[in-house]
Design a protein around this motif. Structure first.
Motif, PDB file in Angstrom:
ATOM      1  N   MET A 242       0.859  -1.183   0.000  1.00 39.50           N
ATOM      2  CA  MET A 242       0.000   0.000   0.000  1.00 39.50           C
ATOM      3  C   MET A 242       0.892   1.229   0.000  1.00 39.50           C
ATOM      4  SD  MET A 242      -2.932   1.461  -0.017  1.00 39.50           S
ATOM      5  CE  MET A 242      -3.813  -0.098  -0.074  1.00 39.50           C
ATOM      6  N   ARG A 265      -2.925  -0.618  -8.281  1.00 35.99           N
ATOM      7  CA  ARG A 265      -4.249  -0.664  -7.674  1.00 35.99           C
ATOM      8  C   ARG A 265      -5.015   0.591  -8.077  1.00 35.99           C
ATOM      9  NH1 ARG A 265      -0.625   0.754  -3.867  1.00 35.99           N
ATOM     10  NH2 ARG A 265      -0.236  -1.411  -3.314  1.00 35.99           N
ATOM     11  N   TYR A 270      -9.195   2.999   0.733  1.00 35.93           N
ATOM     12  CA  TYR A 270      -8.804   1.686   1.232  1.00 35.93           C
ATOM     13  C   TYR A 270      -8.824   1.705   2.755  1.00 35.93           C
ATOM     14  CZ  TYR A 270      -7.100   0.578  -3.467  1.00 35.93           C
ATOM     15  OH  TYR A 270      -7.002   0.342  -4.816  1.00 35.93           O
ATOM     16  N   VAL A 284      -6.229  -5.753   3.770  1.00 34.27           N
ATOM     17  CA  VAL A 284      -6.438  -4.549   2.958  1.00 34.27           C
ATOM     18  C   VAL A 284      -7.772  -4.670   2.240  1.00 34.27           C
ATOM     19  CG1 VAL A 284      -5.576  -3.102   1.084  1.00 34.27           C
ATOM     20  CG2 VAL A 284      -3.961  -4.216   2.642  1.00 34.27           C
ATOM     21  N   PHE A 286     -10.612  -2.761  -0.236  1.00 38.55           N
ATOM     22  CA  PHE A 286     -10.871  -1.682  -1.195  1.00 38.55           C
ATOM     23  C   PHE A 286     -12.327  -1.283  -1.032  1.00 38.55           C
ATOM     24  CE2 PHE A 286     -11.499  -0.545  -5.919  1.00 38.55           C
ATOM     25  CZ  PHE A 286     -11.138   0.776  -5.687  1.00 38.55           C
TER      26      PHE A 286
END
Length: 975
Positions: A242, A265, A270, A284, A286
C-alpha cells in the motif's frame, strides 16, 4: 629470533593475500574506501560491450569500438551514501553515465545512474564526482564513457562512503524562520532514492506517525521524545502492499488510505487492519473507487467532529464517486453567459462542474454524500473545535495577470456550498451570489496540508489558529479566525518559512502536543520536522464556549438541517431568510429551498415583494425552473426599482439575469428590450466590478452603442485585468461594429504586448483575438490584415502612452511633511490612477483589483501610518517583509541569482527574478548552489513615485490609507 621471523613471514603472507584479493585497491585505504590506480594489468575491471580495456603508462586505456560502450566490475561495499571519483582525459567531449547495482536491486537501470558531460575538446585531465545512495550493499559499478568511438584514458577510480549531498538533505533547521518562542527540529531526512518523497501523514493510537511516499510505500515513524536526540527517531517501512496515498487517517481501529493514481491498484478509498495483533497491517480492503489521479486527484481524509464518519477531499481532475446523497443540489452546471476559452496551454481543458469536491461517508465507505463543490484543487481539510469545516484551495498560477485569476484562499466549507471554480476563463468572481466567498485570500501559492492548532501545547491564539501550508513558497501560515455573521473573517501571518521548504502535510500529535510537518513531493528532498513552543505564555488547553456557537452561525446551522429534508413545510420555514442581510444565511436558505420540488414554491417567487428575497429566490427558480417560467420571472425582475436597490442587490440582480438566460433560454426580442430598459442606462457605472457584469450582460443582449461604451472604458482602464476583460467580452460580438471601431479594438492587442502574466497569459491574448477574428467579414479581415498579421507573442511591447517625466526624486521626509501639513480634500479617483501610474497594480492587489505577486495592500492603511507607507514605497529595501523577501543564490559557476522560489521539481528550484514578469523563471539545480542567504534588496523597484507631483503623491497616499473606500474621511470636503 626464529619466532620473530615467523611472525614477519605470516604478516607478509597476509599482506600479499590482501593485495591479491583487492587487485589494485590501495592497501592503505580503510575498508569502506576502494581505490583503483591501474599500475598493473590485474585491475578487476571488465569490458562489457563495444570497448576494450588495456593498461599503459599506469593508465586504463578504454577504447570504444561501438555505439554503446561500457565496462564495469563486481565489488562489495556497505549500504549508504557513496562517492565515486573518476579522473580521466579524452580528445573529445564525453557524454556518459555511471550506473550502480545493489543486493536488493541487482541490475543496472536508469533510475540507478548519474549522467555526466565533460564539456570541452582537449586532453586536459578532468575529475568527475558522483554521489548516490545504495539502498542495500553495493555489488557493482558500470561506466559508460561515451556514445562515440575513440580512446578514453583513466588515471584512477575511487569508491568511498559519503555524506549526503546538499540536495539529499532536508532543509537545515537553522535556515527555517520561526515566530519567536518556537523551536523546530529536523527529526529525519528521508533518503529519496529509497523511501521517496512523503506527502501525507496521520497519527496512530500510540503517537507514532504513518507517512506515505507520493509514488511509493507507507512508513511508520516513532519520533524521538521531546528533549532527546533527534537521531533517536525510528523509521520502518510497513510490511503491506500500500502507498501512493495523498490522504491517511487512523480511525475505527483501522488505517484509511486515499490512494492517488496507483499503477498496481485503482485510486480510491482503502481500509487497512491488523487482524492478528502483530503490529502490521495484514488485511487490505478496497472500499470505493475514486476515479482521478495525479496532483489534482483524490486527496485528504479526516474524521468528523462526532467521530462517526469520514470526510474526503478531491481535486478538479477527480470524478464524483457517484454519491448516494448530496447536500449540494444536483443541478450544477457551468453557468457562463458568454463563450469560455479553455486554458491556453491545455490544462484542465474539458473539465466541467462540479470541479473539486468534498464528500462524507461512513466507516465502511458504503454511502457517500456530497457536502461541497466548486474547488480547483483543495488538498486538505480541517475542522475547528466548533465543528466548522475549512479548506485551503489552490489558484491557477498560469492565469496571473488575467481578470479570471483567483488567488489561493481559505474557504469556510458549509453545507451544500459552491465555490465557483470553472476551467479556463470561466472561473466565477467571488461576488456571484450562487457561490460563497473566501474567508481570506492568501495570494499565489500551492496549498497542501492544513490543520487546526487544537491539541498543541501552544499559546491560546495558536491553539485556535488554522495552520496552512504553501508548498511552492515554503511557508506555513497561521490563520487567525474571527466570527463574523454566519461565517468568519481572518488575518494571517507567516509562522514558519525557508527556501526551500516544500511543506506537504501537518499533524498535531496528541501524545506530546507538538506540530509535526513533512516536506517533499514531486521527488524533491523529503524530511520530517517537529515544532514545539519554548516561550513563557500559558499553553493551557482552550476549548470552545457555548457563546461562540450562538447568533448567525447557529441560525445558519439550523437552516442547513433542511438540506437533508424534502418537506413542504421547509419552504415556509426558510423563506423569511432568503433576503437576509448575511450572505451565508441567504445561501443556506436558498439551498434548502432548492432541495424542495420547484412546483411547491415557484409561485411564491412570482408574488414576492421584497427585492432581496425576490432576487435570491429568483436565483433558485432560474436554476430549477422550466423555460415556461422565464417570461413571468423577467417581468417580475424588470418591475424592480433599480435606483432603490443596494449595490449588492444590483450585482445579484445582474447575475440573476445571466442565470435566467443561461438556464431558461435566450430572451425574445420583447424580453431583450425590456431588460435593457432596466439596466442599460446604468452603463457605465462608477464601480469597476459592476461595469464587468453590465458589459457581460449588455454585450450578450447587443445593447445600443455597447461597443463604443465598452471601448471607452477599456481606454481609461487602469489595470490590465480590466482591459483584458473588455477585450474578452467584445470578442464574441459580431454586430454593431464599423471600420473605426474594429480598428480601435484590434489595435488594443498591440498595446497588450506590454502586459505580463503567468505562463498561459500571452497565449490567452492570442486566443481571445482569434475568437474576435472569427466574427469578421471577409472585407473587414482584408482591411485589418496589417494589424491582424502581427504575431503578438513575438512583437515588441508597444507603450500605452508617452512616458511621464520625472518630477523629482522624492524623499520620505519631504512627502511625510507634506502629508502632515495637508488640509486639503484628497481626490479618490486620482489616487487610484496614481496607483496604476506607479505600477502598483502590476504586482499588488487592492480592493479586489490588480496582481498578486506582492502582498495585498487593501488593509495597509489600518496597519501602518503615513511614514511606514512612504518608507515602503520610496525605500522598499529598508524593511523587507519576510513573507515577500527574496533569496540570493550564489552558484558554483560564479553566477548570483536573486529572487523567490515559487516551484520545485526534483533538484530544480524555479526562481522568480522579476515581479513584473511572473512567467519569466530561472531554473537552479540545488547541487549547483554554493550558498543561499536572504537578499538585502527588495524585489520592488525604487523610484516609482518620482514621476508624481506632490498633489498626486498625496492622493496616492490617501488612496492607500482609505483601503479603497471612496467615502473615507480623507476624500471629504474640509470645513
Amino acid at each position: 629470533m626464529i619466532q620473530a621471523l615467523k611472525t614477519l613471514c605470516i604478516a607478509t603472507s597476509v599482506l600479499l593475500v590482501s593485495q591479491a584479493m583487492l587487485a589494485a585497491k590501495d592497501s592503505s585505504a580503510p575498508d569502506s574506501t576502494q581505490v583503483w590506480t591501474f599500475k598493473q594489468k590485474e585491475h578487476g575491471w571488465t569490458p562489457y560491450r563495444d570497448c576494450t580495456l588495456d593498461v599503459k603508462d599506469n593508465l586504463l586505456q578504454v577504447n570504444s569500438t561501438g555505439k554503446d560502450p561500457h565496462f564495469g566490475r563486481e565489488l562489495k561495499s556497505p549500504a549508504g551514501w557513496k562517492k565515486v571519483k573518476v579522473r580521466l582525459r579524452a580528445p573529445n567531449r564525453l557524454r556518459g553515465e555511471l550506473y550502480w547495482k545493489t543486493e536488493q536491486k541487482n541490475g543496472y537501470a536508469d533510475e540507478r545512474s548519474e549522467k555526466f558531460d565533460t564539456r570541452g575538446n582537449n586532453k586536459d585531465w578532468q575529475d568527475l564526482t558522483f554521489v548516490f545512495y545504495a539502498d542495500s550493499p553495493l555489488t557493482g559499478l558500470r561506466f559508460d564513457p561515451s556514445s562515440r568511438k575513440g580512446l578514453v584514458e583513466i588515471e584512477s577510480i575511487s569508491l568511498e562512503d559519503s555524506e549526503p549531498p546538499r540536495s539529499a538533505t532536508a532543509t537545515p533547521v537553522d535556515q527555517i524562520k520561526l515566530l519567536e518562542g518556537y523551536k523546530v527540529e529536523l527529526l529525519y531526512s528521508v533518503p529519496t532514492d529509497v523511501e521517496g518523497s512523503w506527502v501525507s501523514m496521520t497519527i496512530d493510537p500510540k503517537g507514532r506517525l504513518i507517512a506515505s511516499d507520493q509514488y511509493g510505500a507507507l512508513y511508520r515513524i516513532t519520533p524521538a521524545k521531546i528533549g532527546a536526540k533527534t537521531n533517536d527517531t525510528q523509521v520502518e517501512k510497513l510490511n503491506v502492499d500500500m502507498g501512493m496515498a495523498h490522504g491517511l487517517l487512523y480511525a475505527f481501529d483501522s488505517l484509511y488510505a486515499v490512494v492517488n493514481g496507483g499503477d498496481t491498484r485503482p485510486s480510491g478509498l482503502y481500509r487497512l487492519k491488523d487482524t492478528n495483533g502483530d503490529d502490521q497491517f495484514d488485511d487490505v480492503q478496497f472500499l470505493r473507487e475514486i476515479k482521478g489521479a495525479g496532483e489534482h486527484g483524490p486527496h485528504a481524509i479526516i474524521l468528523s467532529p462526532d467521530k462517526k464518519s469520514l470526510y474526503i477531499a478531491a481535486g478538479n481532475h477527480t470524478d464524483l464517486p457517484n454519491p448516494e446523497k448530496s447536500l449540494v443540489p444536483r443541478n450544477w452546471d457551468e453557468d457562463l453567459l458568454l463563450p469560455r476559452l479553455w486554458d491556453a496551454r491545455g490544462h484542465a481543458a474539458g473539465k466541467l462542474a462540479p470541479g473539486g469536491w468534498i464528500c462524507r461517508t461512513d466507516p465502511e465507505g458504503k454511502e457517500f454524500e456530497l457536502v461541497s463543490s466548486g474547488f480547483r484543487n483543495e488538498y486538505d481539510i480541517a475542522f475547528n473545535p466548533e465543528g466548522e469545516l475549512f479548506t485551503y484551495d489552490a489558484d491557477m498560477e498560469w492565469d496571473v495577470g488575467s481578470p479570471w485569476y483567483r488567488p489561493t484562499r481559505v474557504n469556510h466549507v458549509t453545507s451544500g456550498s459552491e465555490f465557483g471554480w470553472r476551467s479556463g476563463t470561466g472561473k466565477w468572481p467571488a461576488y456571484y451570489p450562487d457561490s460563497l466567498p473566501a474567508v481570506v485570500n492568501i495570494g499565489q501559492g500551492s496549498p497542501t496540508g492544513i490543520v487546526f492548532g487544537t491539541g498543541t501545547k501552544f499559546p491560546a491564539k495558536y491553539q485556535q489558529s488554522l495552520f496552512i501550508s504553501d508548498w511552492s513558497y515554503g511557508i506555513i501560515y497561521a490563520v487567525h479566525m474571527k466570527p463574523e455573521g454566519a461565517s468568519y473573517v481572518a488575518t494571517y501571518e507567516k509562522f514558519a518559512s525557508a527556501t526551500p521548504l516544500p511543506v506537504t502535510d501537518l499533524v498535531v500529535n496528541p501524545v506530546d502536543g507538538a506540530l509535526y510537518f513533512t516536506i517533499g513531493g514531486r521527488r524533491t528532498q523529503s524530511g520530517l520536522y517537529r515544532i514545539t513552543y519554548t516561550g513563557k505564555e500559558s499553553t493551557a488547553p482552550v476549548s470552545a464556549t457555548p457563546a461562540e456557537l450562538a447568533g448567525y452561525r447557529a441560525l445558519r446551522r439550523d437552516l442547513e438541517k433542511y438540506h437533508e429534508q424534502q418537506n413542504e413545510e421547509v419552504v415556509y420555514k426558510v423563506w423569511p431568510y432568503l433576503g437576509h442581510a448575511d450572505r451565508h444565511i441567504r445561501y443556506a436558505a436558498r439551498i434548502a429551498l432548492e432541495h424542495q420540488p420547484v412546483e411547491q414554491w415557484q409561485n411564491c417567487v412570482l408574488i414576492e415583494q421584497d427585492p432581496a428575497t425576490l432576487i435570491n429566490a429568483g436565483i433558485a427558480l432560474a436554476r430549477n425552473g422550466k423555460p415556461a417560467v422565464k417570461h413571468a420571472l423577467l417581468e417580475k425582475l424588470n418591475g424592480l426599482d433599480w435606483a432603490a436597490l443596494s449595490q449588492t442587490e444590483k450585482m445579484d440582480l445582474l447575475r440573476l439575469y445571466q442565470l435566467v438566460f443561461i438556464r431558461l433560454g435566450e430572451p425574445t426580442e420583447r424580453e431583450r428590450i425590456d431588460v435593457l430598459a432596466q439596466i442599460d442606462k446604468s452603463y457605465p457605472a462608477s464601480d469597476v466590478f459592476m461595469n464587468r457584469e453590465l458589459s457581460r450582460l449588455l454585450v450578450y443582449l447587443n445593447a445600443p452603442k455597447v461597443i463604443e461604451r465598452t471601448l471607452a472604458l477599456q481606454d481609461k482602464a487602469l489595470t490590465q485585468e480590466e482591459q483584458i476583460h473588455y477585450a474578452k467580452v467584445l470578442s464574441s460580438l459580431a454586430s454593431g461594429w464599423n471600420n473605426d471601431l474594429r480598428k480601435r479594438y484590434f489595435e488594443w492587442y498591440l498595446k497588450s504586448t506590454a502586459h505580463k502574466g503567468g505562463r498561459s497569459f500571452d497565449k490567452f491574448l492570442v486566443n481571445i483575438r482569434a475568437e474576435a477574428i472569427k466574427t469578421l467579414t471577409d472585407a473587414e479581415e482584408k482591411a485589418l490584415k496589417p494589424v491582424l498579421e502581427i504575431n503578438l507573442e513575438k512583437a515588441e511591447p508597444v507603450p500605452q502612452g508617452p512616458p511621464r517625466p520625472v518630477v523629482k526624486k522624492w524623499t520620505v521626509d519631504e512627502l511625510l511633511h507634506a502629508a502632515n501639513n495637508d488640509d486639503g480634500q484628497r481626490n479618490f479617483e486620482r489616487g487610484r490612477e496614481m496607483f496604476a501610474v506607479a505600477a502598483c497594480f502590476k504586482c499588488h492587489r487592492f480592493a479586489g483589483e490588480g496582481g498578486t505577486i506582492g502582498p495585498d495592500l487593501t488593509g495597509v492603511g489600518g496597519r501602518f501610518n503615513a511614514q511606514n507607507l512612504l518608507e515602503s514605497i520610496i525605500e522598499p529595501s529598508k524593511v523587507i517583509s519576510d513573507q515577500y523577501a527574496s533569496t540570493m543564490f550564489i552558484l558554483d559557476d560564479g553566477r548570483v541569482v536573486n529572487g523567490r522560489v515559487i516551484n520545485l521539481s526534483g533538484k530544480n528550484l524555479m526562481v522568480l527574478t522579476d515581479m513584473t514578469n511572473p512567467s519569466d523563471l530561472a531554473s537552479i539545480n540545488r547541487d549547483s548552489v554554493e550558498e543561499m542567504m536572504p537578499s538585502k534588496s527588495s524585489m520592488m523597484p525604487t523610484g516609482l513615485v518620482d514621476t508624481l507631483t506632490k498633489e498626486e503623491a498625496l492622493d496616492l497616499l490617501a488612496y492607500l490609507r482609505s483601503g479603497g473606500n471612496s467615502k473615507h474621511e480623507l476624500f471629504k470636503k474640509k470645513d
